[in-house]
Motif scaffolding. Sequence first.
Motif: not given
Length: 173
Positions: A22-23, A45-47, A100-103
């Motif tokens: 992710t991300g 892949l993810a986003a 892994n996605a984060g803001i």
Amino acid sequence: MFIFKKSKVMNESIKDKVVVVTGASSGIGKSIAIQLALKGAKVVLAARNEKKLICIKQQILKENGVAAYVVTDVTKKQDLMELVDIAIKKYGQLDVMINNAGISQLSRLDELDVEGWEEMIATNLNGTLYGMAAAISIFKQQDSGHIINIISTAGLKITPTMGNSSISFSVCF
């Protein structure tokens, strides 16, 4: 850029493994996905940014890697369930889930950016938990699998404008 050490063991152990990242449209997630694909993993892949996902997939394919992409919003539990389902349907298994996605919302805590806090919690905490939940059910069925949760340095060191970010990055780790 994230780089693996060259090793025969690494190449053999990751070859043909199915890895969701992710991300994956930028930063660490992009680098992880590309490096894993170059080592022989089948990456999903993810986003949220489809245009970037397409470019990264093409880059991986150009290097004879194997990749697919799924437009995914990690704040939506159903998106992560569908992401894992697509990985299984396409490749027959899931070996590694990399959350892994984060803001980050940079502001002082006393500015009370409550909406920004809520967005960070939805992405950084809930998104990670939703990814884990989607993968764990598959890993139980397969009797194998790995979860890797990436944390920002904001969870390790706090500066005056990162107090709210550090909380969201470190709360579940």
